[in-house]
Write an enzyme that holds these catalytic residues in place. Sequence first.
Site, mmCIF file in Angstrom:
data_model
loop_
_atom_site.group_PDB
_atom_site.id
_atom_site.type_symbol
_atom_site.label_atom_id
_atom_site.label_comp_id
_atom_site.label_asym_id
_atom_site.label_seq_id
_atom_site.Cartn_x
_atom_site.Cartn_y
_atom_site.Cartn_z
ATOM 1 N N GLY A 1 -28.404 6.139 -14.090
ATOM 2 C CA GLY A 1 -28.165 7.086 -15.189
ATOM 3 C C GLY A 1 -27.456 8.333 -14.660
ATOM 4 N N ARG B 1 -24.710 0.006 -14.084
ATOM 5 C CA ARG B 1 -25.865 -0.802 -13.688
ATOM 6 C C ARG B 1 -25.241 -2.107 -13.156
ATOM 7 N NH1 ARG B 1 -29.794 3.259 -14.791
ATOM 8 N NH2 ARG B 1 -29.445 4.097 -16.857
ATOM 9 N N ASP C 1 -34.284 6.532 -8.719
ATOM 10 C CA ASP C 1 -35.112 5.719 -7.830
ATOM 11 C C ASP C 1 -34.603 4.283 -7.730
ATOM 12 O OD1 ASP C 1 -35.803 5.226 -10.447
ATOM 13 O OD2 ASP C 1 -37.952 5.518 -10.190
ATOM 14 N N THR D 1 -30.711 12.253 -10.958
ATOM 15 C CA THR D 1 -31.311 11.736 -12.202
ATOM 16 C C THR D 1 -31.946 12.885 -12.964
ATOM 17 O OG1 THR D 1 -33.055 10.329 -13.152
ATOM 18 C CG2 THR D 1 -33.456 11.190 -10.932
ATOM 19 N N ASP E 1 -34.546 12.540 -14.660
ATOM 20 C CA ASP E 1 -35.968 12.215 -14.827
ATOM 21 C C ASP E 1 -36.914 13.046 -13.980
ATOM 22 O OD1 ASP E 1 -35.542 8.585 -15.316
ATOM 23 O OD2 ASP E 1 -34.847 10.348 -16.423
ATOM 24 N N ASP F 1 -38.226 12.376 -11.146
ATOM 25 C CA ASP F 1 -39.340 11.466 -10.808
ATOM 26 C C ASP F 1 -39.228 10.853 -9.426
ATOM 27 O OD1 ASP F 1 -38.198 8.345 -12.408
ATOM 28 O OD2 ASP F 1 -37.152 9.855 -11.209
ATOM 29 N N ARG G 1 -37.508 7.690 -18.846
ATOM 30 C CA ARG G 1 -37.787 6.260 -18.566
ATOM 31 C C ARG G 1 -39.295 6.050 -18.427
ATOM 32 N NH1 ARG G 1 -33.811 2.582 -15.279
ATOM 33 N NH2 ARG G 1 -34.111 4.136 -13.697
ATOM 34 N N GLU H 1 -46.724 22.076 -29.277
ATOM 35 C CA GLU H 1 -48.179 22.011 -29.502
ATOM 36 C C GLU H 1 -48.798 20.817 -28.773
ATOM 37 O OE1 GLU H 1 -47.117 25.145 -31.719
ATOM 38 O OE2 GLU H 1 -46.085 23.219 -31.855
HETATM 39 P P1 ADP Z 1 -31.484 4.829 -11.491
HETATM 40 O O1 ADP Z 1 -30.861 4.885 -10.126
HETATM 41 O O2 ADP Z 1 -31.043 5.940 -12.384
HETATM 42 O O3 ADP Z 1 -32.985 4.643 -11.419
HETATM 43 P P2 ADP Z 1 -31.266 1.976 -12.151
HETATM 44 O O4 ADP Z 1 -32.725 1.757 -11.980
HETATM 45 O O5 ADP Z 1 -30.587 1.357 -13.302
HETATM 46 O O6 ADP Z 1 -30.894 3.527 -12.224
HETATM 47 O O7 ADP Z 1 -30.540 1.454 -10.797
HETATM 48 C C1 ADP Z 1 -29.130 1.567 -10.715
HETATM 49 C C2 ADP Z 1 -28.587 0.376 -9.925
HETATM 50 O O8 ADP Z 1 -29.217 0.313 -8.640
HETATM 51 C C3 ADP Z 1 -28.924 -0.984 -10.568
HETATM 52 O O9 ADP Z 1 -28.015 -1.314 -11.594
HETATM 53 C C4 ADP Z 1 -28.782 -1.909 -9.359
HETATM 54 O O10 ADP Z 1 -27.411 -2.147 -9.096
HETATM 55 C C5 ADP Z 1 -29.365 -1.031 -8.237
HETATM 56 N N1 ADP Z 1 -30.785 -1.339 -8.104
HETATM 57 C C6 ADP Z 1 -31.812 -0.831 -8.823
HETATM 58 N N2 ADP Z 1 -32.974 -1.382 -8.426
HETATM 59 C C7 ADP Z 1 -32.665 -2.278 -7.433
HETATM 60 C C8 ADP Z 1 -33.419 -3.196 -6.623
HETATM 61 N N3 ADP Z 1 -34.757 -3.274 -6.731
HETATM 62 N N4 ADP Z 1 -32.759 -3.967 -5.718
HETATM 63 C C9 ADP Z 1 -31.417 -3.856 -5.581
HETATM 64 N N5 ADP Z 1 -30.635 -3.030 -6.308
HETATM 65 C C10 ADP Z 1 -31.262 -2.258 -7.226
HETATM 66 O O1 F6P Z 2 -32.893 7.204 -15.472
HETATM 67 C C1 F6P Z 2 -32.218 8.128 -16.242
HETATM 68 C C2 F6P Z 2 -32.244 7.709 -17.688
HETATM 69 O O2 F6P Z 2 -31.572 8.684 -18.429
HETATM 70 C C3 F6P Z 2 -33.654 7.536 -18.254
HETATM 71 O O3 F6P Z 2 -34.295 8.765 -18.552
HETATM 72 C C4 F6P Z 2 -33.351 6.704 -19.475
HETATM 73 O O4 F6P Z 2 -34.487 5.992 -19.957
HETATM 74 C C5 F6P Z 2 -32.311 5.729 -18.912
HETATM 75 O O5 F6P Z 2 -31.586 6.451 -17.912
HETATM 76 C C6 F6P Z 2 -31.349 5.221 -19.959
HETATM 77 O O6 F6P Z 2 -30.557 4.210 -19.315
HETATM 78 P P1 F6P Z 2 -29.145 3.755 -19.950
HETATM 79 O O7 F6P Z 2 -28.191 4.893 -19.745
HETATM 80 O O8 F6P Z 2 -28.782 2.527 -19.135
HETATM 81 O O9 F6P Z 2 -29.403 3.477 -21.389
#
Ligand code: ADP
Ligand code: F6P
Length: 321
Positions: free
Chosen positions: A13, A74, A105, A128, A130, A132, A174, A190
Amino acid sequence: MIKKAIAVMTSGGDSPGMNAAARAVVRTALYEGVGVYGIHNGYQGMVDDDIEKLTSRSVSDLIQRGGTFLGTARCMEFKTPEGRKKAFDNLVKHGIEGLVIIGGDGSLTGGSLLSRETGLPIVGLPGTIDNDVWGMDYTIGCDTAANTIVDAINKLRDTASAHRRIILVEVMGRNSGWLAMMSGIAGGAEYILVPEVKFNVDTMCKELKEMYEKGKRYSIVVVAEGAGSAVEIGKEVEKKTGIDTRVSVLGYIQRGGSPSVQDRMRASMLGEKAALAIISGATNIVFGFNEGRVVGVNLFDAVNNKRTLNPELVRLSRVLA
Ligand code: ADP
Ligand code: F6P
């Protein structure tokens, strides 16, 4: 020591401040006499060899812009060992000796696997909204996103007050309630519903009704998307309180906008730190901020631990309601 070239990418994201961080990585590497490549569209670009040699001019006119000039995506292929091998071979082809990943993450998890499977030096930055990422209390973009949400809450207060309504505001995060907690407290909500804290809609409705009957003109309830659907919860609230209730799902507006001063400053500091670290031979570190200072967190620790919500903030949100 890295002498030839590093690469920088944004993944997952997008968040306001990613450009500032990438700009600092590029300019620091060039200042140190090391070449720098930009990987377009996250891991998808790495798999597809969508990799471009950057210059100082490549990152001009960026610090004030949200989103990411490199693009993000992604990529399911990168979740396979074959996909990661294909991606790594592309980096080798360009003579890239180290990688800076700016992402959440999930992206950092992908980086940890790439590091373990190939030995490629990797440094991460927490890009991000988030907020987090484990081991730090700030992620690039969370400040701008929280300010965007608070601006929306300020506007919603006007109409909620005009109509004596309850308004539920659904925010991103998320699976984390950090963004909701920050913006809920700053926005004077609130109630703040987060996935980390169990809540009872009946109890909330009873309290909202009592506040209303004691003369409270309107209420704002912030709902983290991971806690549930504000639309569904709003239906229950209206039914159980009998009070006119509306819902605003803020959605993707939270991800855009010109980054705040804090996000620009911190992203720039972290980008420089990441470039200097990877060039000096460091690896498997995520640089972030914690209690106002730059910290280096082990990449595997960062991705294998979940950042929990500060119970003090949960208590504060109830006291101030
Ligand atoms: P964010 O980095 O914002 O948490 P995602 O969770 O969508 O976003 O992860 C972004 C990209 O990182 C995924 O589309 C994938 O290419 C890679 N990725 C995420 N999780 C894994 C994983 N467990 N193993 C390998 N690649 C991953
Ligand atoms: O991880 C960042 C984030 O903005 C989350 O807060 C949200 O749930 C998610 O990405 C949305 O993902 P996408 O842009 O793939 O819809």
